[in-house]
Design a protein around this motif. Structure first.
Motif, PDB file in Angstrom:
ATOM      1  N   ASP A  69       0.836  -1.203   0.000  1.00  0.00           N
ATOM      2  CA  ASP A  69       0.000   0.000   0.000  1.00  0.00           C
ATOM      3  C   ASP A  69       0.873   1.256   0.000  1.00  0.00           C
ATOM      4  OD1 ASP A  69      -2.066  -1.764   0.182  1.00  0.00           O
ATOM      5  OD2 ASP A  69      -2.553  -1.357   2.276  1.00  0.00           O
ATOM      6  N   GLY A 119      -3.578  -3.900   0.885  1.00  0.00           N
ATOM      7  CA  GLY A 119      -5.020  -3.753   1.077  1.00  0.00           C
ATOM      8  C   GLY A 119      -5.389  -3.580   2.535  1.00  0.00           C
ATOM      9  N   ASP A 268      -3.951  -6.306 -11.845  1.00  0.00           N
ATOM     10  CA  ASP A 268      -4.951  -6.775 -10.877  1.00  0.00           C
ATOM     11  C   ASP A 268      -4.335  -7.542  -9.717  1.00  0.00           C
ATOM     12  OD1 ASP A 268      -6.942  -5.792 -12.648  1.00  0.00           O
ATOM     13  OD2 ASP A 268      -6.851  -7.663 -13.794  1.00  0.00           O
ATOM     14  N   ARG A 270      -2.302  -6.772  -7.056  1.00  0.00           N
ATOM     15  CA  ARG A 270      -2.392  -6.262  -5.683  1.00  0.00           C
ATOM     16  C   ARG A 270      -3.810  -6.382  -5.146  1.00  0.00           C
ATOM     17  NH1 ARG A 270      -2.500  -1.543  -2.340  1.00  0.00           N
ATOM     18  NH2 ARG A 270      -3.295  -0.222  -4.002  1.00  0.00           N
ATOM     19  N   ALA A 271      -4.803  -6.058  -5.981  1.00  0.00           N
ATOM     20  CA  ALA A 271      -6.196  -6.171  -5.537  1.00  0.00           C
ATOM     21  C   ALA A 271      -6.559  -7.628  -5.242  1.00  0.00           C
ATOM     22  CB  ALA A 271      -7.131  -5.598  -6.602  1.00  0.00           C
ATOM     23  N   THR A 272      -6.043  -8.546  -6.066  1.00  0.00           N
ATOM     24  CA  THR A 272      -6.306  -9.971  -5.839  1.00  0.00           C
ATOM     25  C   THR A 272      -5.676 -10.439  -4.539  1.00  0.00           C
ATOM     26  OG1 THR A 272      -6.413 -10.374  -8.225  1.00  0.00           O
ATOM     27  CG2 THR A 272      -6.030 -12.277  -6.801  1.00  0.00           C
ATOM     28  N   ALA A 274      -4.897  -8.563  -1.960  1.00  0.00           N
ATOM     29  CA  ALA A 274      -5.601  -7.922  -0.852  1.00  0.00           C
ATOM     30  C   ALA A 274      -6.870  -8.698  -0.496  1.00  0.00           C
ATOM     31  CB  ALA A 274      -5.939  -6.477  -1.219  1.00  0.00           C
ATOM     32  N   LYS A 275      -7.605  -9.147  -1.497  1.00  0.00           N
ATOM     33  CA  LYS A 275      -8.820  -9.928  -1.263  1.00  0.00           C
ATOM     34  C   LYS A 275      -8.494 -11.261  -0.589  1.00  0.00           C
ATOM     35  CE  LYS A 275     -11.804  -9.863  -4.565  1.00  0.00           C
ATOM     36  NZ  LYS A 275     -12.467 -10.137  -5.872  1.00  0.00           N
TER      37      LYS A 275
END
Length: 310
Positions: A69, A119, A268, A270-272, A274-275
């Protein structure tokens, strides 16, 4: 004689000249489609070609800046006890090769370890840098992965390993091969401590790295088009004397055959992650009782009450 090329062009170059303040690295050529890409566009796209989608290799600091982040993270330094156990020499000394790689990358060895938040969730990341002797695994890489696993257990934070390697480092011989066992044990320790372990397979992930900690993740993510395997395709073809399928050892082929869990575009990633960290966080948190106390604390309290009654 072509007078335009041999006479006119040199004269024009002499007249115009080359501006001395223009950097040489403003444009980069994609190794997949040969298109030229302006350096700012390439950085904006996380070193992914906007023409063909080819994922170029990243250094360890670039990986960390992309994952954590606000590009905020802290690195840890791990010093290997032995640097040149075999006093190896081919065309030049192994010690000299190490110095050259260190000067080129600004790193002590191929694996870098950092911790921060992804995230909003705490995480420890270990990234192999292919620019350091092909991301090869020697004693220092083994030590660094063990340090990353220890840090993840201490922080109760998932460990994310980003692999990009040609395999074990030949200049360290059996000492390099021993790191396969050491890193496997480190992953098993994480599993025993109920700390999630996620692997991001980048291009290429081969040899002893793919035969050890790279393929032991609780979740295996691959970047598009990444080469993932043990031996090279040409060696396999020469051994079995058969033509391999189209796209063999590519991330998409491994996904179709159940070897990886997902193929995720770098934009995608970092978002993956984080999830996934949000989903896996309860498994890595200390076990609690119905009263909300940590299980260890509750056990201590019960023991204290038993002593008081006696």
């Amino acid at each position: 004689m072509n007078w335009l090329k041999n006479f006119v062009r040199p004269k024009l170059r002499q007249l115009v000249g080359k501006p001395k303040d223009v950097p040489d690295d403003l444009w980069h050529k994609c190794s997949a489609c040969d298109e030229m890409i302006f350096h700012r566009e390439l950085e904006k796209n996380l070193r992914v070609c906007q023409h063909c989608g080819h994922h170029m290799r990243l250094s360890a600091p670039e990986r960390f800046a992309m994952l954590f982040d606000e590009r905020a993270y802290q690195t840890i330094e791990v010093k290997a006890q032995v640097h040149d156990p075999l006093k190896f020499r081919d065309q030049k000394k192994y010690a000299d090769r190490l110095k050259e790689a260190q000067a080129k990358t600004g790193r002590d060895d191929a694996l870098a370890v950092a911790h921060g938040r992804i995230g909003g969730s705490p995480a420890v990341a270990a990234a192999l840098d292919f620019g350091f002797m092909g991301g090869s695994m020697g004693i220092a890489v083994g030590e660094s992965l063990l340090a990353a696993a220890t840090l993840a257990k201490e922080k109760r934070a998932p460990l994310i390993a980003v692999t990009s390697s040609g395999g074990a480092r030949m200049q360290e011989g059996i000492f390099a091969l021993m790191q396969m066992a050491r890193t496997t044990i480190a992953v098993e320790d994480l599993r025993a401590a109920r700390v999630p372990y996620i692997v991001v397979l980048a291009d290429p992930t081969t040899g002893g790295v793919s035969a050890s900690f790279a393929m032991l993740g609780d979740i295996a993510i691959a970047e598009p088009g990444a080469i993932i395997g043990f031996a090279g395709a040409r060696v396999i073809e020469q051994t079995i004397r058969e033509k391999l399928p189209e796209g063999f050892q590519r991330a998409e082929y491994l996904l179709d055959h159940g070897m990886v869990d997902m193929v995720v575009h770098r934009q995608d990633l970092r978002a993956t992650l984080a999830k996934l960290l949000r989903l896996l966080a309860p498994a890595s948190a200390p076990r609690r009782t119905a009263a909300g106390l940590p299980a260890e604390a509750a056990g201590t309290a019960e023991a204290g009450r038993g002593l008081a009654l006696r």
